[in-house]
Design an enzyme around this catalytic site. Structure first.
Site, PDB file in Angstrom:
ATOM      1  N   ASP A  77       0.856  -1.193   0.000  1.00  0.00           N
ATOM      2  CA  ASP A  77       0.000   0.000   0.000  1.00  0.00           C
ATOM      3  C   ASP A  77       0.892   1.243   0.000  1.00  0.00           C
ATOM      4  O   ASP A  77       2.015   1.219  -0.531  1.00  0.00           O
ATOM      5  CB  ASP A  77      -0.995  -0.057   1.175  1.00  0.00           C
ATOM      6  CG  ASP A  77      -2.274   0.740   0.903  1.00  0.00           C
ATOM      7  OD1 ASP A  77      -2.254   1.968   1.124  1.00  0.00           O
ATOM      8  OD2 ASP A  77      -3.275   0.146   0.442  1.00  0.00           O
ATOM      9  N   ASP A  78       0.424   2.326   0.548  1.00  0.00           N
ATOM     10  CA  ASP A  78       1.125   3.612   0.457  1.00  0.00           C
ATOM     11  C   ASP A  78       2.492   3.555   1.142  1.00  0.00           C
ATOM     12  O   ASP A  78       2.754   2.666   1.951  1.00  0.00           O
ATOM     13  CB  ASP A  78       0.245   4.684   1.122  1.00  0.00           C
ATOM     14  CG  ASP A  78       0.549   6.088   0.612  1.00  0.00           C
ATOM     15  OD1 ASP A  78       1.523   6.253  -0.145  1.00  0.00           O
ATOM     16  OD2 ASP A  78      -0.193   7.015   0.980  1.00  0.00           O
ATOM     17  N   ASP A 155      -5.620   5.273  -5.577  1.00  0.00           N
ATOM     18  CA  ASP A 155      -6.297   6.108  -4.585  1.00  0.00           C
ATOM     19  C   ASP A 155      -6.624   7.480  -5.195  1.00  0.00           C
ATOM     20  O   ASP A 155      -6.254   7.745  -6.350  1.00  0.00           O
ATOM     21  CB  ASP A 155      -5.380   6.220  -3.352  1.00  0.00           C
ATOM     22  CG  ASP A 155      -6.162   6.418  -2.074  1.00  0.00           C
ATOM     23  OD1 ASP A 155      -7.337   6.818  -2.147  1.00  0.00           O
ATOM     24  OD2 ASP A 155      -5.606   6.181  -0.989  1.00  0.00           O
ATOM     25  N   ARG A 212     -13.513   0.934  -3.869  1.00  0.00           N
ATOM     26  CA  ARG A 212     -13.829   1.338  -2.508  1.00  0.00           C
ATOM     27  C   ARG A 212     -15.015   2.293  -2.551  1.00  0.00           C
ATOM     28  O   ARG A 212     -15.023   3.218  -3.346  1.00  0.00           O
ATOM     29  CB  ARG A 212     -12.613   2.033  -1.887  1.00  0.00           C
ATOM     30  CG  ARG A 212     -11.473   1.094  -1.493  1.00  0.00           C
ATOM     31  CD  ARG A 212     -11.738   0.437  -0.148  1.00  0.00           C
ATOM     32  NE  ARG A 212     -12.055   1.455   0.856  1.00  0.00           N
ATOM     33  CZ  ARG A 212     -11.153   2.231   1.446  1.00  0.00           C
ATOM     34  NH1 ARG A 212      -9.872   2.082   1.199  1.00  0.00           N
ATOM     35  NH2 ARG A 212     -11.528   3.131   2.337  1.00  0.00           N
ATOM     36  N   ASP A 216     -12.157   4.573   5.214  1.00  0.00           N
ATOM     37  CA  ASP A 216     -11.184   3.537   5.601  1.00  0.00           C
ATOM     38  C   ASP A 216     -11.648   2.783   6.844  1.00  0.00           C
ATOM     39  O   ASP A 216     -12.124   3.377   7.808  1.00  0.00           O
ATOM     40  CB  ASP A 216      -9.841   4.180   5.952  1.00  0.00           C
ATOM     41  CG  ASP A 216      -9.167   4.785   4.751  1.00  0.00           C
ATOM     42  OD1 ASP A 216      -9.712   4.708   3.636  1.00  0.00           O
ATOM     43  OD2 ASP A 216      -8.077   5.358   4.940  1.00  0.00           O
TER      44      ASP A 216
HETATM   45  C1  GLA Z   1      -6.372   6.195   1.826  1.00  0.00           C
HETATM   46  C2  GLA Z   1      -6.944   4.826   1.476  1.00  0.00           C
HETATM   47  C3  GLA Z   1      -6.376   3.784   2.415  1.00  0.00           C
HETATM   48  C4  GLA Z   1      -4.866   3.775   2.317  1.00  0.00           C
HETATM   49  C5  GLA Z   1      -4.327   5.160   2.602  1.00  0.00           C
HETATM   50  C6  GLA Z   1      -2.848   5.262   2.319  1.00  0.00           C
HETATM   51  O1  GLA Z   1      -6.800   6.641   3.076  1.00  0.00           O
HETATM   52  O2  GLA Z   1      -8.340   4.828   1.524  1.00  0.00           O
HETATM   53  O3  GLA Z   1      -6.895   2.503   2.107  1.00  0.00           O
HETATM   54  O4  GLA Z   1      -4.489   3.332   1.050  1.00  0.00           O
HETATM   55  O5  GLA Z   1      -4.957   6.159   1.801  1.00  0.00           O
HETATM   56  O6  GLA Z   1      -2.329   6.526   2.551  1.00  0.00           O
END
Ligand code: GLA
Length: 405
Positions: A77-78, A155, A212, A216
């Site tokens: 992920d990020d 995202d 999504r 979150d």
């Molecule tokens: C957003 C996404 C999360 C994650 C974060 C990473 O909030 O919805 O799922 O990927 O960014 O920074």
């Protein structure tokens, strides 16, 4: 997923073939909910976002039964990137945390028989402040394909939502153009919802394999119920566009972390199965307790989630902290149903429900099993009553196999 090929010259729009991915909800692991943007490998080498973490998770997935149960994507992920693009404009991994580079990480994940997922952002920066794909979509799609990426989560931080309707399909076009099958996860609708706008789910389902819809997930029961309650409203009719190749994504599974009781872990797994949600674990697989692991690996719950019809369930009754959800599954005429008790009033709820109320309306009768423990409950006709006990903040997940075929 119907492919929309947007020719950027501006005029022509072609329709190409389905990308063949995500025919059932994708299953795998993602670092975000559990490991967040921990970039401190000096002080926390075991838990920081770096190649070691993903390699260890791939090892656990392959060795501890997750892969055999169907979990296949290892999703970065990020916070994996260096703060700047390279001189050639390409994205680069943080050299200290990913010393072998992303291609090598992909190769390692593939060597375990698993798939490699990555994260980017549609805007100028990722949510964590790393370089976004705006103005670089074609380059980035090709870079990911060169690295052997199998899934892209795109995202939507630091962007204008007005640009998403045309922009997300453009990334899909570039992914398609690489010739590498890359499952496409879009955060596009979640940003519309955050701005109180109703997303165009038909357009989204044409371009994205999963998307999504909402905020979150966090490590708590409140967060799980907030998401389930949002899905119960089905605002914008997102369940109607779901099916093989296109699924709603209520976010990661937090089973095996700190925030959920045993019953709550079952409840999340059951609801994600009923909603035909991607099963993306975000937990430390190196430290799973046997109970959480048994929930994640439960074959019968996974089979409901992975039902080949790919038809998501929906809420059919909402009364006083009891929700009843119903999902058609194979064999024909059969169903999975969840009785979810979101309340916390100490004692288990004892319900006597007419089978019709649970969606068992066929004339041929049903064999009903409680899914988590595999306990046979009995044979029922639609007019019969079935007795169900549900624990506080818990679930009864039933499978009703139709006998009338
Ligand atoms: C957003 C996404 C999360 C994650 C974060 C990473 O909030 O919805 O799922 O990927 O960014 O920074």
């Amino acid at each position: 997923m119907e492919k929309v090929l947007l020719l950027l010259a501006g005029v022509s729009v072609l329709y190409a073939l389905d990308n063949g991915l995500g025919r059932t909800p994708p299953m795998g692991w993602n670092s975000w909910e559990r490991f967040r943007c921990n970039v401190d490998c000096d002080n926390d080498p075991e838990n920081c976002i770096g190649e070691k973490l993903y390699m260890q998770m791939a090892d656990r997935m392959a060795a501890d039964g997750y892969k055999d149960a169907g979990y296949e994507y290892v999703n970065v992920d990020d916070c994996w990137m260096a703060k700047e693009r390279g001189p050639d404009g390409k994205l680069q991994a943080d050299p200290k945390r990913f010393p072998s580079g992303m291609k090598a990480l992909g190769d390692y994940i593939h060597s375990k028989g698993l798939k490699f997922g990555i994260y980017e952002d549609f805007g100028t920066q990722t949510c964590g402040g790393f370089p976004g794909s705006k103005f670089f979509m074609e380059t980035d799609a090709q870079t990911f394909a060169d690295w052997g990426v199998d899934l892209l989560k795109l995202d939507g931080c630091y962007s204008n939502i007005e640009d998403m309707t045309s922009g997300y399909p453009i990334m899909e076009f570039f992914l398609n153009k690489t010739g590498r099958p890359i499952l496409y996860s879009c955060s596009w609708p979640a940003y519309f919802v955050a701005y109180k706008k109703i997303p165009d789910y038909k357009a989204i389902a044409k371009s994205c394999n999963i998307w999504r819809n909402y905020d979150d997930i966090q490590d708590s029961w409140d967060s799980v119920t907030e998401i389930v309650n949002y899905y119960a409203k089905n605002e914008g009719n997102f369940f109607e566009v779901a099916g093989p190749g296109s699924f709603n994504d209520p976010d990661m599974l937090i089973i095996g972390n700190f925030g959920l009781s045993r019953d709550q872990q079952r409840a999340q797994m059951a609801m994600w199965a009923i909603m035909a949600a991607p099963l993306l674990m975000s937990a430390d697989l190196r430290k799973m307790d046997p109970y959480s692991k048994s929930i994640l690996l439960n074959k019968d719950v996974i089979a409901i989630n992975q039902d080949p019809m790919g038809q998501p369930g929906s809420i059919i009754l909402d009364m006083n902290q009891i929700q009843i959800w119903f999902r058609p599954v194979m064999p024909k005429g059969s169903a999975a149903f969840a009785v979810l008790y979101t309340g916390s009033y100490g004692t288990p709820e004892k319900l006597s429900l007419k089978c019709e109320t649970l969606g068992m309306v066929g004339s041929g009768g049903y064999n009903v099993t409680e899914v988590f423990d595999g306990r046979y409950v009995g044979m029922f006709k639609s007019a019969d009553n079935i007795n169900i006990t549900v624990n506080p903040s818990g679930v009864f997940l039933g499978k009703a196999v139709y006998l009338g075929n």
